[in-house]
Write a protein that holds these residues in place. Sequence first.
Motif, mmCIF file in Angstrom:
data_model
loop_
_atom_site.group_PDB
_atom_site.id
_atom_site.type_symbol
_atom_site.label_atom_id
_atom_site.label_comp_id
_atom_site.label_asym_id
_atom_site.label_seq_id
_atom_site.Cartn_x
_atom_site.Cartn_y
_atom_site.Cartn_z
ATOM 1 N N ARG A 90 0.674 -1.139 -0.043
ATOM 2 C CA ARG A 90 0.142 0.048 0.088
ATOM 3 C C ARG A 90 0.970 1.204 0.025
ATOM 4 N N GLU A 92 0.522 5.537 0.122
ATOM 5 C CA GLU A 92 -0.555 6.548 0.062
ATOM 6 C C GLU A 92 0.095 7.831 -0.605
ATOM 7 N N GLY A 96 -3.353 11.965 0.541
ATOM 8 C CA GLY A 96 -3.871 11.018 1.480
ATOM 9 C C GLY A 96 -4.692 9.992 1.019
ATOM 10 N N GLU A 98 -4.817 6.324 -1.239
ATOM 11 C CA GLU A 98 -4.604 4.995 -1.562
ATOM 12 C C GLU A 98 -3.840 5.237 -3.158
ATOM 13 N N ASP A 143 -14.309 0.816 2.916
ATOM 14 C CA ASP A 143 -12.990 1.062 2.919
ATOM 15 C C ASP A 143 -12.552 1.177 1.474
ATOM 16 N N GLN A 145 -10.164 3.198 0.493
ATOM 17 C CA GLN A 145 -8.635 3.331 0.496
ATOM 18 C C GLN A 145 -8.041 2.207 0.759
ATOM 19 N N THR A 147 -7.576 0.638 3.600
ATOM 20 C CA THR A 147 -6.479 0.904 4.854
ATOM 21 C C THR A 147 -6.501 -0.347 5.749
ATOM 22 N N ALA A 148 -7.426 -1.246 5.745
ATOM 23 C CA ALA A 148 -7.319 -2.378 6.472
ATOM 24 C C ALA A 148 -7.014 -3.594 5.460
ATOM 25 N N TYR A 150 -4.731 -4.199 2.953
ATOM 26 C CA TYR A 150 -4.190 -4.059 1.766
ATOM 27 C C TYR A 150 -4.002 -5.182 0.760
#
Length: 261
Positions: A90, A92, A96, A98, A143, A145, A147-148, A150
Motif C-alpha cells: 500500500r 499513500e 492522503g 491510496e 473502505d 482506500q 486501509t485494512a 491491503y
Amino acid sequence: MPRTIVITGGTSGLGLGLARHHAGLGDQVVAVGGSEEGGRRLRAEVPSAQFVRADLSSLHQSRELVKRLIDEHPAIDALVLAAFRFNPVRVETAEGFEHTFALYVINRRLMAEGLRGPLENTPAPVIVNLCGAGQGGRIRWDDLQLTAGYRALTATMQGARASELLGAAYASERIKYVLYNPVFVATRLHEPFKQPLRGLVRAGSALFAQPVRKAVPPIAALIAQPPAEPLTAWKKGKPLDLTVDRDEARRFEETVRTLAG
C-alpha cells in the motif's frame, strides 16, 4: 484528417505503442507521463509527439494538466486512459489517497470530466479506458482506500470495477466510452516487484504476454471508428456483455466527485 490523441501513461508500454501508431498516421499525439526518463524514451521513439509531465496520482497536478490541455488543445478527438501502476504494498499519496485509487480511479474521472469540452468539439469523440473490464471486481464501499488488509489484486480489481461504473455514469450519445481489457501485455509489469519475484514476473511476461505491437491494432481500430453505443466493453479485441447497475454507477460517481472535492 489528422486528429488529436491524448494518452495518459503514453511514455511506456501500451500507451507508448499507441503513441507510436497514431504518430505514424500523422495524428497529433500528446503523451502524459510522470518522469523525464519516460519523456526521453518518448522523444527517442516518437519524435513528433508532445510530452507533458504530470504526476497523475496527484489531484492537484491532474487538474493543472486538464487546464493546460484545454488551453493548448481546444479540440481532442480521443482520450486514452492508460496510466497504471501495480503496487505490491500500500502506497499513500501526499494528498492522503491510496495510490491505486488515486491513479486508476480519481485521475481517470478528472480527465474524462475535465476534457469533456474539447472532446465535444470533434466529430466522433471517444474515451478509451484501458482497464480490467469484465473481470468481476467489486467496490469496497466500507473502505475505498483499503486501509485494512491491503492487497494489490484487491486494489486493482476495485479499480477495474470503478472504470465500469464511471464509464456508465459518463457515457453519452455524443462521447463514446470504451472499456478495453488488453489482458496480459508485455508492458514492464516486473518493475514494481523485488527480486526474486521481479525475475519471475519478467520471465513469465516474456513467455506468455502479448507483444505491444499485437495489442495496439484492435484498440486503434476503436479509436478510428468508435462504436455506436455510448458504452461498450472489450476484451482482447472481442466485445463483452457488461451489466452495470445504473444506481450503483451514479452512487459511485457521486462518491468519487465528493472525494475529489
